[in-house]
Design a protein around this motif. Structure first.
Motif, mmCIF file in Angstrom:
data_model
loop_
_atom_site.group_PDB
_atom_site.id
_atom_site.type_symbol
_atom_site.label_atom_id
_atom_site.label_comp_id
_atom_site.label_asym_id
_atom_site.label_seq_id
_atom_site.Cartn_x
_atom_site.Cartn_y
_atom_site.Cartn_z
ATOM 1 N N MET A 140 0.847 -1.145 0.000
ATOM 2 C CA MET A 140 0.000 0.000 0.000
ATOM 3 C C MET A 140 0.909 1.228 0.000
ATOM 4 O O MET A 140 1.784 1.360 0.841
ATOM 5 C CB MET A 140 -0.847 -0.063 1.263
ATOM 6 N N GLY A 141 0.578 2.085 -0.913
ATOM 7 C CA GLY A 141 1.407 3.272 -1.088
ATOM 8 C C GLY A 141 0.965 4.376 -0.157
ATOM 9 O O GLY A 141 -0.068 4.300 0.496
ATOM 10 N N LYS A 142 1.766 5.442 -0.202
ATOM 11 C CA LYS A 142 1.509 6.554 0.704
ATOM 12 C C LYS A 142 0.216 7.278 0.345
ATOM 13 O O LYS A 142 -0.527 7.673 1.205
ATOM 14 C CB LYS A 142 2.684 7.514 0.655
ATOM 15 N N GLY A 143 -0.143 7.416 -0.829
ATOM 16 C CA GLY A 143 -1.338 8.155 -1.217
ATOM 17 C C GLY A 143 -2.471 7.229 -1.611
ATOM 18 O O GLY A 143 -3.443 7.660 -2.211
ATOM 19 N N ASP A 144 -2.408 5.952 -1.291
ATOM 20 C CA ASP A 144 -3.417 4.971 -1.694
ATOM 21 C C ASP A 144 -4.551 4.974 -0.685
ATOM 22 O O ASP A 144 -4.586 4.190 0.260
ATOM 23 C CB ASP A 144 -2.760 3.598 -1.810
ATOM 24 N N LYS A 145 -5.537 5.874 -0.914
ATOM 25 C CA LYS A 145 -6.682 5.967 0.005
ATOM 26 C C LYS A 145 -7.575 4.748 -0.139
ATOM 27 O O LYS A 145 -8.136 4.280 0.845
ATOM 28 C CB LYS A 145 -7.488 7.220 -0.308
ATOM 29 N N LYS A 146 -7.699 4.248 -1.317
ATOM 30 C CA LYS A 146 -8.548 3.092 -1.549
ATOM 31 C C LYS A 146 -7.997 1.877 -0.815
ATOM 32 O O LYS A 146 -8.742 1.117 -0.183
ATOM 33 C CB LYS A 146 -8.628 2.828 -3.056
ATOM 34 N N GLY A 147 -6.717 1.672 -0.863
ATOM 35 C CA GLY A 147 -6.078 0.550 -0.165
ATOM 36 C C GLY A 147 -6.197 0.719 1.341
ATOM 37 O O GLY A 147 -6.422 -0.240 2.095
ATOM 38 N N ALA A 148 -6.050 1.978 1.802
ATOM 39 C CA ALA A 148 -6.174 2.239 3.240
ATOM 40 C C ALA A 148 -7.595 1.983 3.707
ATOM 41 O O ALA A 148 -7.838 1.416 4.770
ATOM 42 C CB ALA A 148 -5.756 3.669 3.554
ATOM 43 N N LEU A 149 -8.577 2.411 2.900
ATOM 44 C CA LEU A 149 -9.985 2.200 3.241
ATOM 45 C C LEU A 149 -10.288 0.698 3.278
ATOM 46 O O LEU A 149 -10.989 0.212 4.173
ATOM 47 C CB LEU A 149 -10.858 2.914 2.211
ATOM 48 N N TYR A 150 -9.752 -0.055 2.333
ATOM 49 C CA TYR A 150 -9.931 -1.509 2.294
ATOM 50 C C TYR A 150 -9.326 -2.153 3.544
ATOM 51 O O TYR A 150 -9.942 -3.023 4.159
ATOM 52 C CB TYR A 150 -9.288 -2.076 1.013
ATOM 53 N N ALA A 151 -8.142 -1.692 3.920
ATOM 54 C CA ALA A 151 -7.475 -2.246 5.106
ATOM 55 C C ALA A 151 -8.288 -1.944 6.368
ATOM 56 O O ALA A 151 -8.415 -2.787 7.263
ATOM 57 C CB ALA A 151 -6.063 -1.691 5.224
ATOM 58 N N MET A 152 -8.869 -0.744 6.432
ATOM 59 C CA MET A 152 -9.661 -0.382 7.626
ATOM 60 C C MET A 152 -10.944 -1.221 7.705
ATOM 61 O O MET A 152 -11.353 -1.646 8.778
ATOM 62 C CB MET A 152 -9.982 1.106 7.619
ATOM 63 N N LYS A 153 -11.585 -1.453 6.528
ATOM 64 C CA LYS A 153 -12.797 -2.291 6.511
ATOM 65 C C LYS A 153 -12.465 -3.713 6.943
ATOM 66 O O LYS A 153 -13.197 -4.349 7.699
ATOM 67 C CB LYS A 153 -13.400 -2.303 5.108
ATOM 68 N N LYS A 196 -9.985 -4.593 8.838
ATOM 69 C CA LYS A 196 -9.695 -4.560 10.295
ATOM 70 C C LYS A 196 -10.995 -4.596 11.093
ATOM 71 O O LYS A 196 -11.119 -5.318 12.068
ATOM 72 C CB LYS A 196 -8.892 -3.304 10.627
ATOM 73 N N LYS A 197 -12.005 -3.789 10.631
ATOM 74 C CA LYS A 197 -13.302 -3.769 11.314
ATOM 75 C C LYS A 197 -13.960 -5.146 11.259
ATOM 76 O O LYS A 197 -14.573 -5.589 12.238
ATOM 77 C CB LYS A 197 -14.229 -2.736 10.665
ATOM 78 N N LEU A 198 -13.874 -5.834 10.146
ATOM 79 C CA LEU A 198 -14.434 -7.174 10.039
ATOM 80 C C LEU A 198 -13.762 -8.139 11.014
ATOM 81 O O LEU A 198 -14.423 -8.941 11.680
ATOM 82 C CB LEU A 198 -14.286 -7.699 8.596
ATOM 83 N N PHE A 199 -12.420 -8.067 11.075
ATOM 84 C CA PHE A 199 -11.690 -8.936 12.002
ATOM 85 C C PHE A 199 -12.055 -8.626 13.452
ATOM 86 O O PHE A 199 -12.236 -9.529 14.269
ATOM 87 C CB PHE A 199 -10.179 -8.804 11.790
ATOM 88 N N GLU A 200 -12.156 -7.329 13.783
ATOM 89 C CA GLU A 200 -12.539 -6.939 15.157
ATOM 90 C C GLU A 200 -13.936 -7.444 15.483
ATOM 91 O O GLU A 200 -14.196 -7.927 16.582
ATOM 92 C CB GLU A 200 -12.452 -5.423 15.319
ATOM 93 N N GLY A 201 -14.856 -7.346 14.531
ATOM 94 C CA GLY A 201 -16.215 -7.867 14.738
ATOM 95 C C GLY A 201 -16.203 -9.366 14.945
ATOM 96 O O GLY A 201 -16.928 -9.906 15.792
ATOM 97 N N GLU A 202 -15.375 -10.049 14.128
ATOM 98 C CA GLU A 202 -15.265 -11.510 14.255
ATOM 99 C C GLU A 202 -14.683 -11.893 15.613
ATOM 100 O O GLU A 202 -15.140 -12.842 16.247
ATOM 101 C CB GLU A 202 -14.406 -12.051 13.095
ATOM 102 N N ILE A 203 -13.684 -11.130 16.056
ATOM 103 C CA ILE A 203 -13.081 -11.398 17.378
ATOM 104 C C ILE A 203 -14.115 -11.205 18.478
ATOM 105 O O ILE A 203 -14.230 -12.028 19.388
ATOM 106 C CB ILE A 203 -11.836 -10.501 17.587
#
Length: 166
Positions: A1-14, A16-23
């Motif tokens: 993921m690059g420095k200006g990759d907002k789409k990749g960052a948004l995907y990573a955050m989603k 993370k939220k899925l994993f936290e919900g699963e946990i």
């Protein structure tokens, strides 16, 4: 993921939220299972306790049927009768067989008179020791006694100091 990759960052955050919900879901399931285990153990223990209490109750009822109040009263009456009989036997055995024992009061009175006569004869008899007999007393010490007053005074001061320290 690059420095200006907002789409990749948004995907990573989603993600993370899925994993936290699963946990959270897994932790809730785990808590539910642990709660069920505790309740099952408690229910099993209650069932075991109930069976033990039921067995104790049945055993007590059986014993009570075998040993009723009438049987207990009969045994207690029998024990009382035997104790009374033993007491009567003890009293019979303790009776004196000496015919002179019946006159014990007369014999005691006669003994008292003899003792009084002996005492009177002893009081009227002349003294066996004379008042002029020298007494044997210890010799008077020649040396001067030690002065204990100073030692006692020092000891007393020490004790007072110890008491004051307490």
């Amino acid at each position: 993921m690059g420095k200006g990759d907002k789409k990749g960052a948004l995907y990573a955050m989603k993600r993370k939220k899925l994993f936290e919900g699963e946990i959270d879901k897994i932790q809730n399931v785990k808590m539910t299972l642990e709660t069920q285990v505790i309740h099952l153990e408690s229910a099993a223990q209650n069932a075991e306790t109930f069976r033990a209490m039921e067995a104790g109750s049945k055993t007590m009822a059986k014993i009570r049927q075998e040993v009723g109040i009438d049987e207990v009263d009969d045994v207690m009456d029998s024990i009382k009768e035997e104790m009374e009989m033993a007491s009567e036997i003890n009293q019979a055995i303790a009776q004196p067989v000496d015919p002179l024992m019946a006159d014990e009061d007369e014999l005691l009175l006669e003994l008292q008179e003899l003792e009084n006569a002996d005492l009177e004869a002893e009081l009227l008899a002349p003294p066996t020791k004379f008042a002029n007999d020298p007494l044997s007393l210890p010799d008077v010490p020649d040396s001067k006694l030690p002065n204990l007053a100073k030692e006692e005074e020092d000891d007393l001061k020490k004790l007072e100091a110890e008491l004051a320290a307490m």
